[in-house]
Design an enzyme around this catalytic site. Structure first.
Site, PDB file in Angstrom:
ATOM      1  N   HIS A  49       0.833  -1.204   0.000  1.00 10.98           N
ATOM      2  CA  HIS A  49       0.000   0.000   0.000  1.00 10.98           C
ATOM      3  C   HIS A  49       0.869   1.256   0.000  1.00 10.98           C
ATOM      4  CE1 HIS A  49      -2.975   2.712   2.361  1.00 10.98           C
ATOM      5  NE2 HIS A  49      -3.219   2.801   1.081  1.00 10.98           N
ATOM      6  N   GLU A  52       2.226   1.915  -3.439  1.00 11.53           N
ATOM      7  CA  GLU A  52       1.178   2.493  -4.303  1.00 11.53           C
ATOM      8  C   GLU A  52       1.111   4.012  -4.111  1.00 11.53           C
ATOM      9  OE1 GLU A  52      -3.133   3.701  -3.682  1.00 11.53           O
ATOM     10  OE2 GLU A  52      -3.009   1.557  -3.240  1.00 11.53           O
ATOM     11  N   HIS A  53       1.190   4.470  -2.876  1.00 12.58           N
ATOM     12  CA  HIS A  53       1.158   5.908  -2.596  1.00 12.58           C
ATOM     13  C   HIS A  53       2.372   6.619  -3.191  1.00 12.58           C
ATOM     14  CE1 HIS A  53      -2.009   6.990   0.538  1.00 12.58           C
ATOM     15  NE2 HIS A  53      -2.293   5.745   0.197  1.00 12.58           N
ATOM     16  N   GLU A 130      -4.357   8.036   7.322  1.00 13.97           N
ATOM     17  CA  GLU A 130      -5.359   7.088   6.821  1.00 13.97           C
ATOM     18  C   GLU A 130      -5.620   6.002   7.849  1.00 13.97           C
ATOM     19  OE1 GLU A 130      -4.559   5.302   3.093  1.00 13.97           O
ATOM     20  OE2 GLU A 130      -4.808   7.138   1.935  1.00 13.97           O
TER      21      GLU A 130
END
Length: 759
Positions: A49, A52-53, A130
């Site tokens: 993840h 991906e950022h 997040e």
């Protein structure tokens, strides 16, 4: 004319899927990497993840200000990414002429990312924000708790989002794992790229070969098989050893589960008065395993054991039903889904290898295997409903009827688009309108479930003293839906209001939902005592006034609609534009959630709409850069131009775990004080967004409705011209007005107003 497709493999091993769809207005790319959070080293939760950022932070060739996100947003397109358990998806949708630029940026940022340590530190804080929001979100925590019921050590139970503590940037082993994950999985053999648009297949193939060929050559890396999947939760289904094609087979089963017409399981629950809410969600699918959940909400007096017996009886019936009948109905549904899908939806479906089609022999075999594993018993009385009339293209028979004077017709959307929208709005002065709205909302729930199945959007909302019904989709389906909806709204069969125990949204989304009320100046007030009944509803309809707008209907569909609207309750009237307030106004919205959230809405006068839209476009990048990247206020940061209740204006939104609402407002004020420099390329790109062929059908309809509410001409050409005529002096003048203390600002926040000095 049906779509044409092509599938090929590039020299580097990348799988290329192409779709030529002449009806589409936009083009899209969906790139799937066959690796996700479960493929990352278990020592570093969230690594996939996090990577991906990092891709979206820009590269040497395309820095952040010219990267994929800014490029797509400047064109009014959509862009996003998603890290799942065994896949990672990147996707965007843009005007056809911009597909090459978007694809070049996407492929370059994935093939040659900048993983510099400083940008890692900044983005880790965004990931942590997040994580905090996820940990405080009731819906997310309920799903996490549900997954904990899976037996053994299956990775679906694990934590994979990442946070400040799991992403140990200073550890050499972590950096090695990060680079190694990228090298192993972001290469040709691991990637499927789907391109979709009105362009010919040869052009799409040329673009795919030109830019996707930049990925390193490689072969598919075997992904580790997961351990056994099992659970004892009655509505959580863990299935093992399924053949290929199980996911499309599950789609057919879900479609039938969601059918609430007579003879279905949902209808059995509705007939008993037990059903309050229903949703089916696929949670995991990989290597012959499926994990899916029925989220069922029953009334307090419902017999949950009996509901479960009925479900098992329905499973038994479906298993023994003629597969041809089930598949024909599913094929009709899939055909409507394909024709209603956007370029982005089609590209994502293609990249996942799940076309909108009936089951073939392989997927029918998978359906048999899937059904065999489900609990079942002979119980209940069932039948397969006939083909849903909402899926039929033919219009219902209509008599020649005059158009109601309160209904306006917009020709902005050509009927050839096969997309129509109807907006109906009632001014309801009844003191019990809020309670009545809850009753009508519940009365429409069954119809809304059917509409979701048939790709029809049916929404019934309330703002201030107004009720609004919106129905959009295929013109014939809209006519049939509205006819049924109006009948239900005038004679509900259940006088219980809609349930109020829905899971809370994150604060910023809850604020967005309350924005129309705030713009209208509707203050929260105690609901008068009294119980709604048919007589009270009849009186409310008798004393209300309505007006409406139809978009995208040809002559035949408009005639059928005229016939339906003869039964529209209330007295016809013309729209009254919402009044604009003066000065700064703060509204405290009491919404769930512990993080601080604020919306700032700055309306602009009708004559400044073009300038306001251009200013919003020019501010998007600086707002994101300053608030999210530099100040790291949180992951929920946006700025845009929005039309609300017929009033257009700049809208800024921020949700932060640490900055107060007053601090957020100060940052926004400081940004506006910096000004904005005219970019002629951005001005040209913005004007091109308002060509009808470049706009999504739903966006054209919404534009027509908002201008109707404002009692303004709905000419897109005039707006384009005004945007192109906007100069630096116009931007400066509007900014000066925005920053003046008497300008109409609306702050909607989940806190009380700060000291009076905020004005």
């Amino acid at each position: 004319m049906p779509d044409s497709t092509r599938h090929l493999t590039l020299a580097n091993g990348l799988q290329l899927s192409l779709r030529h769809a002449p009806r589409l207005k936009r083009s899209a790319a969906a790139l799937r990497v066959h690796a996700g959070s479960h493929d990352a080293p278990s020592a570093w939760p969230g690594l996939a993840h996090f990577l991906e950022h990092l891709f979206f932070l820009g590269t040497v060739r395309f820095p952040l200000e010219d990267g994929l996100m800014r490029y797509v947003q400047a064109l009014g397109g959509q862009v996003n990414a998603s890290t799942r358990e065994r896949t990672t998806d990147f996707f965007f949708e843009v005007p056809p002429a911009a597909l090459a630029g978007g694809l070049q940026r996407l492929c370059q940022m994935l093939a040659e990312p900048d993983l510099g340590i400083e940008r890692q530190r900044r983005e880790r804080e965004v990931i942590h924000a997040e994580f905090i929001a996820w940990s405080r979100n009731a819906q997310a925590q309920q799903q996490f708790a549900l997954l904990q019921s899976v037996a053994g050590n299956h990775p679906v139970k694990g934590f994979h989002a990442g946070n400040r503590h799991s992403l140990v940037l200073g550890n050499a082993a972590f950096q090695q794992a990060l680079a190694g994950f990228h090298q192993c999985f972001y290469q040709g053999g691991q990637i499927t790229l789907s391109l979709c648009g009105p362009q010919p297949l040869d052009e799409l193939e040329r673009l795919g070969g030109q830019y996707a060929g930049n990925f390193a050559t490689g072969a598919r890396v075997p992904q580790a098989s997961p351990p056994a999947l099992a659970t004892d939760k009655p509505l959580l289904f863990a299935q093992e050893g399924l053949p290929a094609g199980a996911e499309p087979a599950l789609e057919l089963l879900i479609a039938n589960l969601g059918d609430n017409r007579p003879g279905s399981w949902l209808d059995a629950l509705q007939q008993r008065g037990w059903l309050k809410g229903f949703k089916v969600e696929k949670l995991y699918a990989f290597a012959g395993q499926l994990l899916w959940h029925i989220d069922l909400k029953l009334a307090p007096d419902a017999d949950s054991d009996e509901a479960l017996k009925l479900l098992h009886g329905w499973f038994d019936f479906i298993r023994q039903a003629a597969p041809t009948v089930l598949n024909e109905a599913f094929g009709l549904l899939q055909q409507r889904r394909e024709r209603s899908a956007s370029a982005l939806e089609l590209a994502r479906s293609d990249s996942a290898g799940h076309p909108y089609a009936a089951l073939d022999s392989q997927t029918q075999h998978a359906l048999e295997a899937l059904l065999e594993q489900l609990p079942q018993r002979a119980y209940g009385q069932w039948q397969i409903p006939a083909a849903d009339p909402l899926l039929l293209d033919q219009l219902p028979t209509a008599q020649a009827t005059e158009r109601p004077p309160a209904l306006s017709i917009s020709d902005l959307l050509p009927p050839a688009r096969q997309f129509a929208a109807l907006y109906l709005r009632w001014h309801v002065p009844c003191a019990l309108r809020q309670r009545l709205h809850g009753v009508l909302e519940r009365a429409l729930q069954t119809m809304q479930l059917r509409c979701e199945q048939a790709c029809v959007q049916l929404q019934f909302t309330a703002s201030g003293e107004y009720w609004q019904l919106r129905c959009a989709g295929h013109p014939a389906a809209v006519v049939r839906t509205v006819s049924h909806a109006l009948a239900l709204m005038q004679a509900p069969d259940n006088w219980q209001p809609s349930p109020t125990d829905a899971l809370a949204q994150i604060p910023i989304r809850a604020l967005i939902n309350q924005l129309p009320d705030a713009v209208l100046g509707n203050a929260s007030a105690a609901i008068p005592s009294g119980t709604p009944d048919q007589a009270l509803l009849d009186s409310a309809w008798q004393h209300c006034h309505w007006h409406g707008l139809a978009v995208g209907f040809d002559a035949s569909a408009a005639q059928a609609l005229n016939t339906v609207l003869q039964g529209c309750p209330g007295q016809g009237a013309m729209p009254t534009p919402a009044a604009l307030w003066t000065g700064h106004r703060w509204r405290h919205a009491k919404v769930p959630g512990s993080e601080n959230a604020l919306l700032l809405f700055c309306p602009v006068a009708a004559g400044q709409q073009a300038c306001g839209r251009l200013l919003a476009q020019l501010l998007q990048g600086p707002v994101y850069q300053r608030l999210r990247v530099e100040l790291q206020l949180g992951y929920a940061v946006f700025s845009t131009f929005r039309q609300v209740e017929g009033i257009g204006g700049l809208l800024f939104g921020v949700q932060s775990p640490h900055a107060t609402q007053a601090q957020i407002l100060d940052h926004l004020r400081e940004l506006l004080g910096r000004g904005a420099t005219l970019d002629t390329n951005a001005r040209q790109a913005l004007s091109e967004q308002f060509d009808e062929p470049a706009m999504a059908n739903a966006d054209v309809a919404e534009w027509a409705w908002q201008t109707h509410l404002a009692a303004q001409p709905d000419g897109l050409l005039a707006l384009k011209r005004s945007i192109l005529m906007t100069q630096q002096a116009d931007l400066d003048r509007l900014l000066r007005d925005l920053l003046s203390t008497d300008y109409a600002w609306l702050c909607l926040a989940n806190s009380a107003a700060p000291a009076a000095s905020w004005r």
